[in-house]
Design a protein around this motif. Structure first.
Motif, short mmCIF file in Angstrom:
data_model
loop_
_atom_site.label_atom_id
_atom_site.label_comp_id
_atom_site.label_asym_id
_atom_site.label_seq_id
_atom_site.Cartn_x
_atom_site.Cartn_y
_atom_site.Cartn_z
N PRO A 40 36.47 39.46 45.07
CA PRO A 40 36.44 38.01 44.69
C PRO A 40 37.55 37.29 44.13
CG PRO A 40 34.30 39.02 44.19
CD PRO A 40 35.31 40.02 44.57
N ASN A 41 38.39 38.22 43.43
CA ASN A 41 39.70 37.76 42.51
C ASN A 41 40.66 37.52 43.71
OD1 ASN A 41 40.37 40.16 43.27
ND2 ASN A 41 40.50 41.32 41.06
N GLY A 42 40.59 37.73 44.88
CA GLY A 42 41.51 37.55 45.92
C GLY A 42 42.46 38.78 46.16
N CYS A 43 42.32 39.70 45.26
CA CYS A 43 43.12 41.15 45.54
C CYS A 43 42.63 41.90 46.59
CB CYS A 43 43.07 41.84 44.49
SG CYS A 43 44.36 40.78 43.15
N LEU A 44 43.33 42.67 47.24
CA LEU A 44 42.87 43.84 48.45
C LEU A 44 42.71 45.22 47.57
CD1 LEU A 44 45.03 42.45 51.10
CD2 LEU A 44 42.85 41.42 50.36
N TYR A 45 41.62 45.93 47.85
CA TYR A 45 41.75 47.27 46.99
C TYR A 45 41.38 48.45 48.47
CZ TYR A 45 41.39 45.05 42.88
OH TYR A 45 41.50 44.10 41.69
N TYR A 92 32.63 49.70 46.59
CA TYR A 92 32.30 51.22 46.76
C TYR A 92 32.81 51.85 47.79
CZ TYR A 92 28.65 49.03 43.65
OH TYR A 92 27.87 48.59 42.51
N PHE A 93 33.26 53.26 47.49
CA PHE A 93 33.75 54.21 48.42
C PHE A 93 32.83 55.33 48.38
CE2 PHE A 93 37.02 51.14 47.58
CZ PHE A 93 37.75 50.58 48.63
N ALA A 94 32.62 55.80 49.65
CA ALA A 94 31.66 57.19 49.54
C ALA A 94 32.86 58.26 49.88
CB ALA A 94 30.82 57.22 50.72
N PRO A 95 32.42 59.47 49.10
CA PRO A 95 33.61 60.51 49.10
C PRO A 95 33.78 61.47 50.40
CG PRO A 95 31.41 61.10 48.04
CD PRO A 95 31.50 59.56 48.31
N CYS A 96 34.90 61.60 50.79
CA CYS A 96 34.83 62.52 51.87
C CYS A 96 35.35 64.07 51.40
CB CYS A 96 36.45 62.25 52.65
SG CYS A 96 36.97 63.43 53.85
N ASP A 97 36.22 64.26 50.63
CA ASP A 97 36.36 65.80 49.64
C ASP A 97 36.03 65.51 48.15
OD1 ASP A 97 36.46 66.87 52.49
OD2 ASP A 97 38.43 67.93 51.80
N ALA A 98 36.46 64.24 47.87
CA ALA A 98 36.09 63.74 46.43
C ALA A 98 34.74 64.45 46.04
CB ALA A 98 36.36 62.27 45.88
N GLY A 99 34.45 64.52 44.77
CA GLY A 99 33.34 64.77 44.04
C GLY A 99 32.42 63.53 43.68
N SER A 100 32.92 62.22 43.69
CA SER A 100 32.30 61.39 43.23
C SER A 100 32.31 60.02 44.14
CB SER A 100 32.91 60.83 42.03
OG SER A 100 32.75 61.94 40.90
N VAL A 101 31.35 59.34 44.02
CA VAL A 101 31.36 57.85 44.66
C VAL A 101 32.43 57.02 43.71
CG1 VAL A 101 30.24 55.81 45.08
CG2 VAL A 101 29.15 57.93 45.85
N LEU A 102 33.29 56.35 44.59
CA LEU A 102 34.39 55.46 43.78
C LEU A 102 33.92 54.13 43.61
CD1 LEU A 102 37.16 54.81 42.46
CD2 LEU A 102 37.99 54.68 44.92
N CYS A 103 33.58 53.31 42.48
CA CYS A 103 33.37 52.12 42.39
C CYS A 103 34.63 51.52 41.81
CB CYS A 103 32.08 52.04 41.28
SG CYS A 103 31.65 50.38 41.23
N VAL A 104 35.00 50.50 42.23
CA VAL A 104 36.16 49.46 41.68
C VAL A 104 35.51 48.29 41.02
CG1 VAL A 104 38.26 48.47 42.13
CG2 VAL A 104 37.68 50.48 43.47
N HIS A 105 35.61 47.99 39.70
CA HIS A 105 35.33 46.91 39.21
C HIS A 105 36.38 45.92 39.13
CE1 HIS A 105 31.58 48.49 37.24
NE2 HIS A 105 32.19 49.50 37.52
N SER A 106 36.46 45.10 40.30
CA SER A 106 37.57 44.38 40.58
C SER A 106 38.14 43.39 39.44
CB SER A 106 37.69 43.74 41.81
OG SER A 106 36.46 42.66 41.88
N GLU A 107 37.16 42.91 38.93
CA GLU A 107 37.13 41.93 37.94
C GLU A 107 37.93 42.09 36.79
OE1 GLU A 107 33.24 40.27 36.95
OE2 GLU A 107 33.26 39.15 38.73
N GLU A 108 37.81 43.66 36.46
CA GLU A 108 38.48 44.25 35.09
C GLU A 108 39.62 45.24 35.75
OE1 GLU A 108 35.56 46.23 33.02
OE2 GLU A 108 34.05 44.77 33.81
N ASN A 109 39.90 45.28 37.03
CA ASN A 109 40.56 46.24 37.61
C ASN A 109 40.46 47.71 36.92
OD1 ASN A 109 42.20 44.98 39.53
ND2 ASN A 109 44.05 44.84 38.58
N ARG A 110 39.32 48.14 37.06
CA ARG A 110 38.86 49.18 36.50
C ARG A 110 38.03 50.17 37.33
NH1 ARG A 110 34.09 50.81 34.14
NH2 ARG A 110 33.25 48.45 34.25
N LEU A 111 38.14 51.51 37.18
CA LEU A 111 37.51 52.39 38.26
C LEU A 111 36.33 52.85 37.70
CD1 LEU A 111 40.41 54.37 39.63
CD2 LEU A 111 39.31 52.10 40.23
#
Length: 444
Positions: free
Chosen positions: A310-315, A361-380
């Motif tokens: 929503p902030n216009g950035c691409l992740y 949200y990104f589901a893991p390939c070989d990573a051990g965790s689901v990745l959640c990007v909080h775009s409003e805070e640029n935080r993972l």
């Protein structure tokens, strides 16, 4: 209203009245008929006469005829006091009782004829055209497949397309209604004209192998732009002129871009790098290609499609890179988010934007965790998943109406459910026994 067991109900309008509670009654004599009252989700009610020895199955069939319900396509359940009636129950037990009818549409899967010979026949997503038909471009098959849903018919389109490993990029529908597929091993761009039910190979021929892997992007100028993989220049497809051109400058390296591009609000198109050193930006209105700073080292950095927040950035989630890539189209800026993600082959599937707070949200390939990007805070946020192994999830997920996101498993055996409202994870039963089970995104 939602039925007690969950699921959807056919009909709308007034609420379903709760069944009245009656004293126990003796079953009616076998020689008599009895009346059973049924209420639907819409509020409509009806009363049917039945023989006391009739079973629920027989009564359900009679009710289906009365309601014009096709039991081949729908299920019809009967409830009394929130309990589902069993098929063998005698209707005499429900004389003068009020039942609730739940009608649900069945999900049916079947394999259409004819059988398609060979391996790795079609590797691109199908495209639904304005004529209601779906089209698939061939990989090791030799012909385009056309599916006519209304007739449940599959047909091959002529002419056959020469070469091997022909098309790997998904098609794009242009303003003229035609569908365009950039070539991978094929020598020319494929154009499917649904209105005329014809296919064309556009001039000029394009040299090389493994030329384009990313999906093209339809820009505001009506043209389609595709980032190069082993080709050295950006492909521009002119639908109105039915022609193609390669844009300058040449981009150094190999295996340059694999992830699909994203059209930003400012009209520019951005591609995250695979082995290329920099983010690619295409300015459609002057057909200008720009490589953005800074340089990003390493191979196979970003393979999955990113998400506009929503902030216009691409992740974009990292594959062999160690950090999430953030592109700010307005400022033409490229940023790597601070948190480093350990391991390798981390995320491969496309991201999914949740319904709340700009979270991605990104589901893991070989990573051990689901990745959640909080775009409003640029935080993972790393959402821990108790699941080991490689190639767990390789495709994008689907956001359903219940605010949950579902990812089909590749090697891990269980469907992943991300509850975006509660920020929780669940692995759904049953376990999928097949190896390399699902490598494409689902469809809502």
């Amino acid at each position: 209203p939602t039925p007690p067991h969950g699921g959807s109900i056919m009909g709308c309008g007034a609420s379903v009245p709760k069944p009245a509670i009656y004293a126990e009654k003796s079953p009616a004599a076998a020689s008599e008929t009895c009346k059973v009252s049924v209420v639907l989700a819409s509020g409509r009610s009806l009363e049917l006469e039945v023989r006391p020895e009739e079973t629920m199955t027989s009564f359900r069939d009679q009710l289906a005829v009365e309601l014009h319900v096709d039991l081949g396509r729908h299920t019809l359940k009967l409830l009394c006091d929130s309990s589902v009636l069993e098929a063998s129950e005698a209707m005499a037990e429900y004389s003068d009782r009020q039942l609730t009818a739940i009608i649900e549409k069945k999900s049916v899967a079947k394999l259409l004829q004819p059988e398609l010979p060979g391996n790795q026949k079609y590797s691109t997503e199908g495209v639904l055209a304005s004529n209601g038909c779906a089209y698939f471009a061939p990989y090791d098959a030799s012909a385009v497949v056309r599916i006519v849903p209304e007739e449940q018919r599959v047909e091959f389109m002529e002419p056959e397309i020469p070469g091997e490993k022909r098309f790997l990029s998904d098609g794009v529908v242009a303003g003229n209604g035609c569908i365009y597929f950039p070539p991978y091993g094929a020598g020319q761009v494929l154009c499917i004209d649904p209105g005329k039910n014809q296919i064309h190979l556009l001039e000029p021929p394009l040299l090389g192998r493994q030329k384009f892997m990313s999906r093209g992007v339809l820009a505001a100028d009506g043209r389609i732009y595709v980032a190069p993989y082993e080709s050295s220049r950006v492909l521009c497809i002119h639908p109105e002129e039915q022609s193609v051109e390669l844009l300058e400058p040449e981009i150094p390296g190999a295996k340059r871009y694999m992830a699909d591009g994203l059209l930003a609000p400012n009209g520019c198109i951005f591609f995250a790098p695979c082995d290329a050193a920099r983010v690619l930006c295409v300015h459609p209105f002057d057909r200008r290609v720009e490589l953005l700073e800074p340089e990003l080292p390493g191979p196979a950095k970003y393979l999955g499609t990113g998400v506009e927040a929503p902030n216009g950035c691409l992740y974009f989630a990292p594959y062999e890179a160690s950090k999430v890539l953030c592109i700010n189209p307005k400022e033409q800026g490229v940023q790597l988010l601070n948190s480093e993600i350990s391991g390798s082959r981390r995320y491969l599937g496309d991201g999914v934007r949740g319904p709340h707070g700009g979270r991605i949200y990104f589901a893991p390939c070989d990573a051990g965790s689901v990745l959640c990007v909080h775009s409003e805070e640029n935080r993972l946020e790393m959402m821990e998943l108790d699941l080991a192994g490689e190639d767990k999830y390789v495709a994008g997920g689907v956001l359903a109406e219940n605010a949950c996101i579902y990812f089909g498993p590749e090697h891990c055996g269980r469907v992943l459910c991300v509850d975006a409202a509660k920020q929780t994870l669940q692995l759904l039963e049953p376990e999928v026994q097949s190896d390399a089970a699902y490598s494409t995104a689902g469809i809502l």
